[in-house]
Design a protein around this motif. Sequence first.
Motif, PDB file in Angstrom:
ATOM      1  N   ILE A 198      18.615  36.409 -37.917  1.00 23.26           N
ATOM      2  CA  ILE A 198      18.433  35.410 -36.852  1.00 23.26           C
ATOM      3  C   ILE A 198      18.470  36.094 -35.496  1.00 23.26           C
ATOM      4  N   ARG A 238      25.472  30.661 -34.374  1.00 22.44           N
ATOM      5  CA  ARG A 238      24.951  31.614 -35.362  1.00 22.44           C
ATOM      6  C   ARG A 238      25.435  31.254 -36.767  1.00 22.44           C
ATOM      7  N   GLU A 249      23.533  28.254 -38.094  1.00 19.33           N
ATOM      8  CA  GLU A 249      22.157  28.590 -38.480  1.00 19.33           C
ATOM      9  C   GLU A 249      22.134  29.341 -39.806  1.00 19.33           C
TER      10      GLU A 249
END
Length: 457
Positions: free
Chosen positions: A241, A250, A253
């Motif tokens: 990512i 983060r 995700e």
Amino acid sequence: MDSNEAENRSDSKMPVKKEYIPLGTTIHEEQPFVYVLSSKFRTECCDFCFKKWAQLSKCSACKYVYYCGKACQKQGWMVHKYECHNLKKIAPRILPDAARMLFRIHKKTQTGGAACKTCYTKGQYRMWKDLMSHYPELKKDARRMEHLSSLYAVLTEFFQEELGPNFVEMMELYGRMCINSFNICNQELQSLGTGIYLGASIFDHSCHPNALAIFEGTTLIIRTLYALPEVDLSKIRISYIDVLASTEERQKELLDAYYFLCDCPKCLLAEDRTELFGAQCQNTACKSAVCCEKAKCDKCGKELTQKFINEFRSVVELTENHLATMKDMTCLDVCKICLKKHKGVLYKHHLRHIKTLDLAFEASIDLGKFDDALQYGLELAECYEKRYPTIHPLTGLLHLKLAKLLMNERKVRECVRHLRQASDILKVTHSSTSSLYKTEVFPLIQQCKLMNGIKRT
């Protein structure tokens, strides 16, 4: 990653220096097992090699895919022959990219691809069956199950008279595709399509990676970002990512997309959320980041008024709403409105401010508003250097774009400074033999030398 291991010693007890693998070393190259060009680029890029060409030729049968020449068309036919007739039947409708990818995976595995072995080191290889599908997690994921159901309905029609996989079999294909796909990007890191790379699927994620994946056409290349004591692929980490986000963002995700949480040093280290999401101190002599919950600057003691705090929250909400609507298409005017409201309210390194600056910068270049682009780009460079590691491809590309903008303004000295930074970074991330370096960086270096020669005379 420990780069200070004790030196090995020979039988004579004489010190022997460990030979480090330099940063910028290519440690893995691989062709895709299956890949698909994004439909939005199908009239701009060759369906086989992904290169962008001014003139492309349609497949004479389906008139859906485009090729740059006969060589690519001939090589592409080995895969395209299975879908050509079906694409013609559903025209003028466009098959979703994910559905086309699933179709190609199914055909590949049914026509000998299941036996394909891709080596990632001597004597070690991966096959399609080795990829994880995360079937249990997938069944509980309502968002992905809804997506899969819609794709299955589309593919049932697309297969037509052919016997396709049942829903459970499709789930296995879909799970492996979602978890193991790479975005195939051009050298400017623009995503052009999606591919499965069996060997490269062994590389785990880190938000503080020691390597990165780049592409030359559809060829995946893994390059080191730090000097390593040895090439131990079990210790190589790439980022799945964009790491320009808070730890919480983060982790969310990664959990949503890959069903795991990262435990890299960056994620375990406490982050300064005040700098990431804070307001700007109202003391003009200070301008530090301030946490609105505390309502007081830790550095100078200046207190925030309730009116200012309300304004700050309103600006953040406005910006987040606009960023959400600009995922597919950026509006420069909207970015300008947000940036104007940020001034004196959001801290200069606030993540939402950086994202807005990034969009405004790229939109300004696309619209030919180069003065605006230069202004946004210079501010963005400071943010990138604060938020990204020293060696990061996006930072290198930003400095390259700034060098071009400055050369356009005939500001050679400033151009050279940014070009040097771009060159130092891109030699590591892309290499000096990459198409990007040869076609973008090197000609600009020559132009700078020429301009300097003209100035001296």
